[in-house]
Write a protein that holds these residues in place. Structure first.
Motif, PDB file in Angstrom:
ATOM      1  N   PRO A 197      -9.123  49.237  82.774  1.00  0.00           N
ATOM      2  CA  PRO A 197      -9.332  48.181  83.659  1.00  0.00           C
ATOM      3  C   PRO A 197      -8.233  47.247  83.624  1.00  0.00           C
ATOM      4  O   PRO A 197      -7.432  46.917  82.691  1.00  0.00           O
ATOM      5  CB  PRO A 197     -10.709  47.576  83.185  1.00  0.00           C
ATOM      6  N   ILE A 198      -7.933  46.289  84.826  1.00  0.00           N
ATOM      7  CA  ILE A 198      -7.017  45.658  84.744  1.00  0.00           C
ATOM      8  C   ILE A 198      -7.479  44.055  84.761  1.00  0.00           C
ATOM      9  O   ILE A 198      -8.640  43.719  85.306  1.00  0.00           O
ATOM     10  CB  ILE A 198      -6.150  45.664  86.195  1.00  0.00           C
ATOM     11  N   ASP A 199      -6.986  43.485  83.831  1.00  0.00           N
ATOM     12  CA  ASP A 199      -7.617  42.085  83.323  1.00  0.00           C
ATOM     13  C   ASP A 199      -6.958  40.917  84.288  1.00  0.00           C
ATOM     14  O   ASP A 199      -6.212  41.196  85.096  1.00  0.00           O
ATOM     15  CB  ASP A 199      -7.025  41.874  81.863  1.00  0.00           C
ATOM     16  N   ASP A 200      -7.758  39.711  84.238  1.00  0.00           N
ATOM     17  CA  ASP A 200      -7.515  38.640  85.110  1.00  0.00           C
ATOM     18  C   ASP A 200      -5.999  38.267  85.030  1.00  0.00           C
ATOM     19  O   ASP A 200      -5.468  37.973  85.784  1.00  0.00           O
ATOM     20  CB  ASP A 200      -8.253  37.626  84.779  1.00  0.00           C
ATOM     21  N   GLU A 201      -5.401  38.223  83.851  1.00  0.00           N
ATOM     22  CA  GLU A 201      -4.123  37.703  83.640  1.00  0.00           C
ATOM     23  C   GLU A 201      -3.276  38.473  84.359  1.00  0.00           C
ATOM     24  O   GLU A 201      -2.168  38.228  85.129  1.00  0.00           O
ATOM     25  CB  GLU A 201      -3.688  37.709  82.137  1.00  0.00           C
ATOM     26  N   LEU A 202      -3.331  39.920  84.420  1.00  0.00           N
ATOM     27  CA  LEU A 202      -2.385  40.959  85.080  1.00  0.00           C
ATOM     28  C   LEU A 202      -2.498  40.903  86.474  1.00  0.00           C
ATOM     29  O   LEU A 202      -1.708  40.829  87.564  1.00  0.00           O
ATOM     30  CB  LEU A 202      -2.646  42.171  84.611  1.00  0.00           C
ATOM     31  N   ILE A 203      -3.768  40.542  86.856  1.00  0.00           N
ATOM     32  CA  ILE A 203      -4.095  40.066  88.367  1.00  0.00           C
ATOM     33  C   ILE A 203      -3.390  39.040  88.898  1.00  0.00           C
ATOM     34  O   ILE A 203      -2.713  38.828  89.999  1.00  0.00           O
ATOM     35  CB  ILE A 203      -5.530  39.959  88.609  1.00  0.00           C
ATOM     36  N   ARG A 204      -3.638  37.770  88.086  1.00  0.00           N
ATOM     37  CA  ARG A 204      -2.721  36.780  88.453  1.00  0.00           C
ATOM     38  C   ARG A 204      -1.226  36.840  88.623  1.00  0.00           C
ATOM     39  O   ARG A 204      -0.380  36.424  89.518  1.00  0.00           O
ATOM     40  CB  ARG A 204      -2.693  35.726  87.526  1.00  0.00           C
ATOM     41  N   HIS A 205      -0.605  37.856  87.772  1.00  0.00           N
ATOM     42  CA  HIS A 205       0.896  38.518  87.673  1.00  0.00           C
ATOM     43  C   HIS A 205       1.028  39.072  88.987  1.00  0.00           C
ATOM     44  O   HIS A 205       2.285  38.859  89.515  1.00  0.00           O
ATOM     45  CB  HIS A 205       1.232  39.007  86.409  1.00  0.00           C
ATOM     46  N   LEU A 206       0.110  40.048  89.226  1.00  0.00           N
ATOM     47  CA  LEU A 206       0.319  40.702  90.562  1.00  0.00           C
ATOM     48  C   LEU A 206       0.270  39.907  91.771  1.00  0.00           C
ATOM     49  O   LEU A 206       1.155  40.206  92.719  1.00  0.00           O
ATOM     50  CB  LEU A 206      -0.776  41.699  90.662  1.00  0.00           C
ATOM     51  N   TYR A 207      -0.171  38.941  91.836  1.00  0.00           N
ATOM     52  CA  TYR A 207      -0.456  37.783  92.929  1.00  0.00           C
ATOM     53  C   TYR A 207       0.675  37.270  92.962  1.00  0.00           C
ATOM     54  O   TYR A 207       1.207  36.688  94.075  1.00  0.00           O
ATOM     55  CB  TYR A 207      -1.553  36.791  92.654  1.00  0.00           C
ATOM     56  N   GLY A 208       1.418  36.788  91.882  1.00  0.00           N
ATOM     57  CA  GLY A 208       2.947  36.301  91.974  1.00  0.00           C
ATOM     58  C   GLY A 208       4.146  37.144  92.275  1.00  0.00           C
ATOM     59  O   GLY A 208       5.221  36.746  92.365  1.00  0.00           O
ATOM     60  N   LEU A 209       3.804  38.519  92.726  1.00  0.00           N
ATOM     61  CA  LEU A 209       4.838  39.287  93.197  1.00  0.00           C
ATOM     62  C   LEU A 209       5.174  39.125  94.611  1.00  0.00           C
ATOM     63  O   LEU A 209       4.228  38.755  95.017  1.00  0.00           O
ATOM     64  CB  LEU A 209       4.597  40.595  93.106  1.00  0.00           C
ATOM     65  N   PRO A 210       6.358  39.306  95.272  1.00  0.00           N
ATOM     66  CA  PRO A 210       6.834  39.060  96.451  1.00  0.00           C
ATOM     67  C   PRO A 210       5.882  40.030  97.472  1.00  0.00           C
ATOM     68  O   PRO A 210       5.528  41.105  97.155  1.00  0.00           O
ATOM     69  CB  PRO A 210       8.248  39.534  96.852  1.00  0.00           C
ATOM     70  N   TYR A 211       5.430  39.499  98.558  1.00  0.00           N
ATOM     71  CA  TYR A 211       4.671  40.450  99.707  1.00  0.00           C
ATOM     72  C   TYR A 211       3.121  40.342  99.610  1.00  0.00           C
ATOM     73  O   TYR A 211       2.779  41.384 100.223  1.00  0.00           O
ATOM     74  CB  TYR A 211       5.520  41.567  99.992  1.00  0.00           C
ATOM     75  N   ILE A 212       2.665  40.077  98.227  1.00  0.00           N
ATOM     76  CA  ILE A 212       1.459  40.608  98.056  1.00  0.00           C
ATOM     77  C   ILE A 212       0.523  39.427  98.570  1.00  0.00           C
ATOM     78  O   ILE A 212       0.818  38.281  98.427  1.00  0.00           O
ATOM     79  CB  ILE A 212       1.019  40.514  96.395  1.00  0.00           C
ATOM     80  N   THR A 213      -0.283  39.849  99.393  1.00  0.00           N
ATOM     81  CA  THR A 213      -1.402  38.787 100.095  1.00  0.00           C
ATOM     82  C   THR A 213      -2.790  39.083  99.561  1.00  0.00           C
ATOM     83  O   THR A 213      -3.384  37.775  99.725  1.00  0.00           O
ATOM     84  CB  THR A 213      -1.325  39.333 101.564  1.00  0.00           C
ATOM     85  N   GLU A 214      -3.379  39.996  99.066  1.00  0.00           N
ATOM     86  CA  GLU A 214      -4.727  40.036  98.715  1.00  0.00           C
ATOM     87  C   GLU A 214      -4.829  41.189  97.723  1.00  0.00           C
ATOM     88  O   GLU A 214      -4.282  42.253  97.788  1.00  0.00           O
ATOM     89  CB  GLU A 214      -5.647  40.306  99.905  1.00  0.00           C
ATOM     90  N   ILE A 215      -5.656  40.846  96.652  1.00  0.00           N
ATOM     91  CA  ILE A 215      -5.799  41.944  95.931  1.00  0.00           C
ATOM     92  C   ILE A 215      -7.375  42.202  95.387  1.00  0.00           C
ATOM     93  O   ILE A 215      -7.978  41.217  95.386  1.00  0.00           O
ATOM     94  CB  ILE A 215      -5.305  41.754  94.330  1.00  0.00           C
ATOM     95  N   TRP A 216      -8.108  43.411  95.377  1.00  0.00           N
ATOM     96  CA  TRP A 216      -9.468  43.581  95.035  1.00  0.00           C
ATOM     97  C   TRP A 216      -9.454  44.713  94.067  1.00  0.00           C
ATOM     98  O   TRP A 216      -8.827  45.596  94.147  1.00  0.00           O
ATOM     99  CB  TRP A 216     -10.154  44.410  96.252  1.00  0.00           C
TER     100      TRP A 216
END
Length: 235
Positions: A197-216
């Motif tokens: 599983p991907i934790d909340d902290e990693l999701i936040r880092h993914l959101y910080g990457l360029p060009y990312i608009t939404e993650i589920w």
């Protein structure tokens, strides 16, 4: 393209006459709610095939909305769920469609609020099992029951590499990955199945990457000893 099995459940505990029309319908609603991440203001339910013909008699309408409210299949509140939804401020519309669909138990859900909108197409394939065929008109296909994440992004150079590099840096192994896009340079969707599983902290880092608009993240359920157990978390 479609999920092999978001839920893999045999003989579910449920309220209603049909596992396909109630348990499966409930779980399609729950996946949509989990992907949306919150209770929407409005839900437009487009019923197709046999769902459209028998949804009131089989309680499919109650099952779908109970899933949107995140009730499980055996929740005793399901018979009164439309009143509960109204009390919670959820506006619900049901539409019977004659759309030509591949599977008779198909529903298209539109969830909306001031923050955004989500479209999910789900199919109840029997025994409480479902498949998610579309998310916002994309058709992802993570196969199996491991944790899966859907990443909506701009179709730009480096977007995919940034995501996979960050997962590798965090020692998250990718078991399967597929990318679809609406057109060159437009929107694209990564469907990634991972071993852990991907934790909340990693999701936040993914959101910080360029060009990312939404993650589920997609929640998988498996019924064991007549109880539902979550096997991965939902953000």
């Amino acid at each position: 393209m479609q999920f092999k099995s978001v839920f893999d459940i045999i003989g579910p505990i449920m309220i209603g006459p049909s596992s396909s029309h109630t348990a499966g319908a409930n779980r399609i609603g729950r996946v949509a709610r989990q992907l949306f991440g919150r209770l929407p203001d409005t839900v437009n339910v487009i019923l197709c095939g046999s769902f459209a013909k028998t949804y009131k008699g089989h309680g499919t309408d109650l099952a779908i909305i109970s899933g949107i409210l995140d009730f499980d299949t055996a929740d005793e509140r399901i018979p009164n769920v439309l009143n509960i939804a109204e009390e919670m401020g959820l506006k619900v519309t049901f539409v019977q469609s004659d759309e030509d669909v591949k599977h008779p138990n198909t529903v298209r859900l539109f969830l909306r609020d001031e923050q955004g909108a989500l479209e999910v197409v789900g199919v109840s394939i029997g025994g409480g099992s479902i498949e998610i065929h579309e998310v916002n008109q994309f058709r992802p296909k993570p196969p199996g029951t491991k944790p899966s994440v859907l990443v909506l992004h701009e179709d730009k150079h480096g977007a995919i590499a940034n995501v996979t590099s960050l997962l590798a840096e965090r020692q998250i192994n990718i078991g399967y990955m597929e990318v679809s896009r609406s057109g060159k340079g437009q929107s694209a969707l990564m469907a990634i199945e991972v071993d852990d599983p991907i934790d909340d902290e990693l999701i936040r880092h993914l959101y910080g990457l360029p060009y990312i608009t939404e993650i589920w993240q997609v929640n998988h359920y498996q019924q064991t000893n007549q109880e539902e157990a979550k096997t991965c978390s939902i953000v």
